[in-house]
Design a protein around this motif. Sequence first.
Motif, PDB file in Angstrom:
ATOM      1  N   LEU A  84       4.344  -1.607   2.900  1.00 17.65           N
ATOM      2  CA  LEU A  84       4.580  -1.775   1.470  1.00 17.65           C
ATOM      3  C   LEU A  84       6.011  -1.395   1.080  1.00 17.65           C
ATOM      4  CD1 LEU A  84       1.231  -0.361   0.001  1.00 17.65           C
ATOM      5  CD2 LEU A  84       1.935  -2.756   0.156  1.00 17.65           C
ATOM      6  N   SER A  85       6.499  -0.290   1.620  1.00 12.69           N
ATOM      7  CA  SER A  85       7.838   0.172   1.243  1.00 12.69           C
ATOM      8  C   SER A  85       8.920  -0.794   1.716  1.00 12.69           C
ATOM      9  CB  SER A  85       8.097   1.574   1.803  1.00 12.69           C
ATOM     10  OG  SER A  85       8.099   1.579   3.219  1.00 12.69           O
ATOM     11  N   SER A  86       8.825  -1.257   2.959  1.00 13.21           N
ATOM     12  CA  SER A  86       9.847  -2.179   3.473  1.00 13.21           C
ATOM     13  C   SER A  86       9.765  -3.545   2.804  1.00 13.21           C
ATOM     14  CB  SER A  86       9.716  -2.318   4.997  1.00 13.21           C
ATOM     15  OG  SER A  86       8.420  -2.745   5.368  1.00 13.21           O
ATOM     16  N   SER A  87       8.552  -3.997   2.457  1.00 13.20           N
ATOM     17  CA  SER A  87       8.403  -5.282   1.764  1.00 13.20           C
ATOM     18  C   SER A  87       9.026  -5.223   0.374  1.00 13.20           C
ATOM     19  CB  SER A  87       6.921  -5.653   1.642  1.00 13.20           C
ATOM     20  OG  SER A  87       6.331  -5.823   2.904  1.00 13.20           O
ATOM     21  N   PHE A  88       8.780  -4.145  -0.347  1.00 12.18           N
ATOM     22  CA  PHE A  88       9.323  -3.975  -1.694  1.00 12.18           C
ATOM     23  C   PHE A  88      10.849  -3.948  -1.672  1.00 12.18           C
ATOM     24  CE2 PHE A  88      10.790  -0.993  -5.030  1.00 12.18           C
ATOM     25  CZ  PHE A  88      10.423  -1.725  -6.154  1.00 12.18           C
ATOM     26  N   ALA A 134      18.725   0.915   0.487  1.00 14.08           N
ATOM     27  CA  ALA A 134      17.586   0.217   1.078  1.00 14.08           C
ATOM     28  C   ALA A 134      16.935   1.050   2.181  1.00 14.08           C
ATOM     29  CB  ALA A 134      18.032  -1.139   1.620  1.00 14.08           C
ATOM     30  N   ARG A 135      17.748   1.537   3.116  1.00 19.70           N
ATOM     31  CA  ARG A 135      17.182   2.292   4.228  1.00 19.70           C
ATOM     32  C   ARG A 135      16.607   3.626   3.745  1.00 19.70           C
ATOM     33  NH1 ARG A 135      21.326   1.764   7.250  1.00 19.70           N
ATOM     34  NH2 ARG A 135      20.685  -0.235   8.110  1.00 19.70           N
ATOM     35  N   ALA A 136      17.310   4.285   2.813  1.00 21.85           N
ATOM     36  CA  ALA A 136      16.789   5.538   2.255  1.00 21.85           C
ATOM     37  C   ALA A 136      15.488   5.287   1.506  1.00 21.85           C
ATOM     38  CB  ALA A 136      17.820   6.166   1.320  1.00 21.85           C
ATOM     39  N   GLY A 137      15.455   4.189   0.754  1.00 21.31           N
ATOM     40  CA  GLY A 137      14.259   3.866  -0.013  1.00 21.31           C
ATOM     41  C   GLY A 137      13.054   3.599   0.875  1.00 21.31           C
ATOM     42  N   ILE A 138      13.275   2.896   1.976  1.00 19.89           N
ATOM     43  CA  ILE A 138      12.163   2.577   2.884  1.00 19.89           C
ATOM     44  C   ILE A 138      11.577   3.849   3.491  1.00 19.89           C
ATOM     45  CG2 ILE A 138      11.594   1.533   5.119  1.00 19.89           C
ATOM     46  CD1 ILE A 138      13.520  -0.754   4.378  1.00 19.89           C
ATOM     47  N   PHE A 139      12.438   4.728   4.011  1.00 22.23           N
ATOM     48  CA  PHE A 139      11.934   5.949   4.643  1.00 22.23           C
ATOM     49  C   PHE A 139      11.337   6.910   3.606  1.00 22.23           C
ATOM     50  CE2 PHE A 139      14.670   4.563   8.164  1.00 22.23           C
ATOM     51  CZ  PHE A 139      13.835   4.810   9.239  1.00 22.23           C
ATOM     52  N   TYR A 140      11.976   7.029   2.456  1.00 21.86           N
ATOM     53  CA  TYR A 140      11.484   7.949   1.428  1.00 21.86           C
ATOM     54  C   TYR A 140      10.135   7.474   0.876  1.00 21.86           C
ATOM     55  CZ  TYR A 140      11.277  10.684  -2.876  1.00 21.86           C
ATOM     56  OH  TYR A 140      10.874  11.527  -3.882  1.00 21.86           O
ATOM     57  N   MET A 141      10.065   6.205   0.477  1.00 19.21           N
ATOM     58  CA  MET A 141       8.814   5.682  -0.076  1.00 19.21           C
ATOM     59  C   MET A 141       7.705   5.665   0.964  1.00 19.21           C
ATOM     60  SD  MET A 141       9.794   2.647  -2.766  1.00 19.21           S
ATOM     61  CE  MET A 141      10.872   1.740  -1.666  1.00 19.21           C
ATOM     62  N   SER A 142       8.064   5.410   2.201  1.00 18.59           N
ATOM     63  CA  SER A 142       7.059   5.422   3.265  1.00 18.59           C
ATOM     64  C   SER A 142       6.446   6.816   3.404  1.00 18.59           C
ATOM     65  CB  SER A 142       7.683   4.988   4.593  1.00 18.59           C
ATOM     66  OG  SER A 142       6.728   4.989   5.631  1.00 18.59           O
ATOM     67  N   ASP A 143       7.284   7.851   3.370  1.00 14.70           N
ATOM     68  CA  ASP A 143       6.779   9.226   3.436  1.00 14.70           C
ATOM     69  C   ASP A 143       5.870   9.542   2.249  1.00 14.70           C
ATOM     70  OD1 ASP A 143       8.036   9.782   5.805  1.00 14.70           O
ATOM     71  OD2 ASP A 143       9.729  10.856   4.917  1.00 14.70           O
ATOM     72  N   LYS A 144       6.294   9.124   1.060  1.00 18.18           N
ATOM     73  CA  LYS A 144       5.504   9.393  -0.144  1.00 18.18           C
ATOM     74  C   LYS A 144       4.173   8.662  -0.099  1.00 18.18           C
ATOM     75  CE  LYS A 144       6.896  11.156  -3.595  1.00 18.18           C
ATOM     76  NZ  LYS A 144       6.742  12.521  -4.131  1.00 18.18           N
ATOM     77  N   LEU A 145       4.198   7.407   0.319  1.00 20.59           N
ATOM     78  CA  LEU A 145       2.966   6.617   0.362  1.00 20.59           C
ATOM     79  C   LEU A 145       2.009   7.126   1.433  1.00 20.59           C
ATOM     80  CD1 LEU A 145       4.376   2.995  -0.137  1.00 20.59           C
ATOM     81  CD2 LEU A 145       2.853   4.236  -1.690  1.00 20.59           C
ATOM     82  N   LYS A 146       2.553   7.553   2.570  1.00 17.10           N
ATOM     83  CA  LYS A 146       1.677   8.102   3.616  1.00 17.10           C
ATOM     84  C   LYS A 146       0.951   9.340   3.108  1.00 17.10           C
ATOM     85  CE  LYS A 146       4.901   8.075   6.794  1.00 17.10           C
ATOM     86  NZ  LYS A 146       5.642   8.353   8.051  1.00 17.10           N
ATOM     87  N   LEU A 147       1.665  10.201   2.389  1.00 14.32           N
ATOM     88  CA  LEU A 147       1.046  11.394   1.824  1.00 14.32           C
ATOM     89  C   LEU A 147      -0.016  11.009   0.797  1.00 14.32           C
ATOM     90  CD1 LEU A 147       0.983  14.467   1.584  1.00 14.32           C
ATOM     91  CD2 LEU A 147       2.827  14.295  -0.118  1.00 14.32           C
ATOM     92  N   TYR A 148       0.298  10.015  -0.029  1.00 15.18           N
ATOM     93  CA  TYR A 148      -0.640   9.538  -1.052  1.00 15.18           C
ATOM     94  C   TYR A 148      -1.920   9.009  -0.407  1.00 15.18           C
ATOM     95  CZ  TYR A 148      -2.486   6.596  -4.825  1.00 15.18           C
ATOM     96  OH  TYR A 148      -3.298   6.006  -5.763  1.00 15.18           O
ATOM     97  N   PHE A 149      -1.758   8.190   0.638  1.00 13.27           N
ATOM     98  CA  PHE A 149      -2.934   7.606   1.297  1.00 13.27           C
ATOM     99  C   PHE A 149      -3.756   8.673   2.026  1.00 13.27           C
ATOM    100  CE2 PHE A 149      -0.323   3.493   1.540  1.00 13.27           C
ATOM    101  CZ  PHE A 149      -0.896   3.011   0.377  1.00 13.27           C
ATOM    102  N   GLU A 150      -3.060   9.630   2.645  1.00 11.93           N
ATOM    103  CA  GLU A 150      -3.759  10.695   3.362  1.00 11.93           C
ATOM    104  C   GLU A 150      -4.617  11.524   2.404  1.00 11.93           C
ATOM    105  OE1 GLU A 150      -0.822  12.977   5.367  1.00 11.93           O
ATOM    106  OE2 GLU A 150      -0.310  11.393   6.805  1.00 11.93           O
ATOM    107  N   GLN A 151      -4.071  11.829   1.238  1.00 13.53           N
ATOM    108  CA  GLN A 151      -4.794  12.646   0.262  1.00 13.53           C
ATOM    109  C   GLN A 151      -6.037  11.941  -0.273  1.00 13.53           C
ATOM    110  OE1 GLN A 151      -1.641  13.389  -2.566  1.00 13.53           O
ATOM    111  NE2 GLN A 151      -1.005  15.286  -1.543  1.00 13.53           N
TER     112      GLN A 151
END
Length: 265
Positions: free
Chosen positions: A97-101, A67-84
């Motif tokens: 979104l990552s913590s809710s999921f 859970a904790r790995a997923g939140i930090f990992y997905m958060s990093d991926k989503l931030k990069l996605y949104f920035e691009q």
Amino acid sequence: MAKDGKPVGIHLTASGFAAIVNYPLWRSSVLRQSGYLPKATTLELYSHAFTPPYKGIVTVIGGMTWARAGIFYMSDKLKLYFEQRGVKGGQVLAPLLSSSFVQMLNMPLIRTSIIAQHPSCTSLRASVKRVVEEEGVLGLWRGTTAGMLKTVPKYCTAIIVKDYIERYNPNSGGRDVAEWEVYSFMVAKAVTAAVAGAVLTNPADIVRNEMFKPGTKEGVIGTVMQLREREGWRWLGRGVGTNLVSVSVPVGITIFLIDALQRRW
């Protein structure tokens, strides 16, 4: 690979170590906030938390790790996605979104593991069986609203604070810095982000744990009203000390180790 080239293995390693350290601290927080041992002193509480039986220890540590790995990992991926894609508010939207999921997926484990810590409960399997028999399968997701109110803001706050502090990274600006400066910065960032997330969400943690008690039927509002009637406004600070330790320690360790492992990768 996640943002800044951080592989998911780094997140799992950091989160796994934090989960192992956190298990007894998590137990002490659950016992205090749920009122399972209302007359226990702080010393007795921690003594109970660190001694067997370690109900659901493998499942709980595994759940905390992913859970904790997923939140930090997905958060990093989503931030990069949104920035691009130039999405405004991506720094907030990504951890939201990552913590809710993750919270939605992990809810059955969270509820049953908390119930399992009651002195009368024999095992994690027994707590699952009890919930399903009394409330049906959907009962495993009871308290999701309170859980979201507690977990989502905690990680959103921690990640947003972490990202903000990273702007002042001593490595920025192209200047040479000592190794101790870099690691001191990592520690300060991890501690500040973790404590901020833990303190702000303590009341939501109490409401969630109250809703998880066997036989409790009230929703969020009803639970808050009952707490208010029984304890006045004192309930807002119940277990804040143990919660601060149980929440900030694993989050802080995870943030620090992700940075440290990435630096040595």
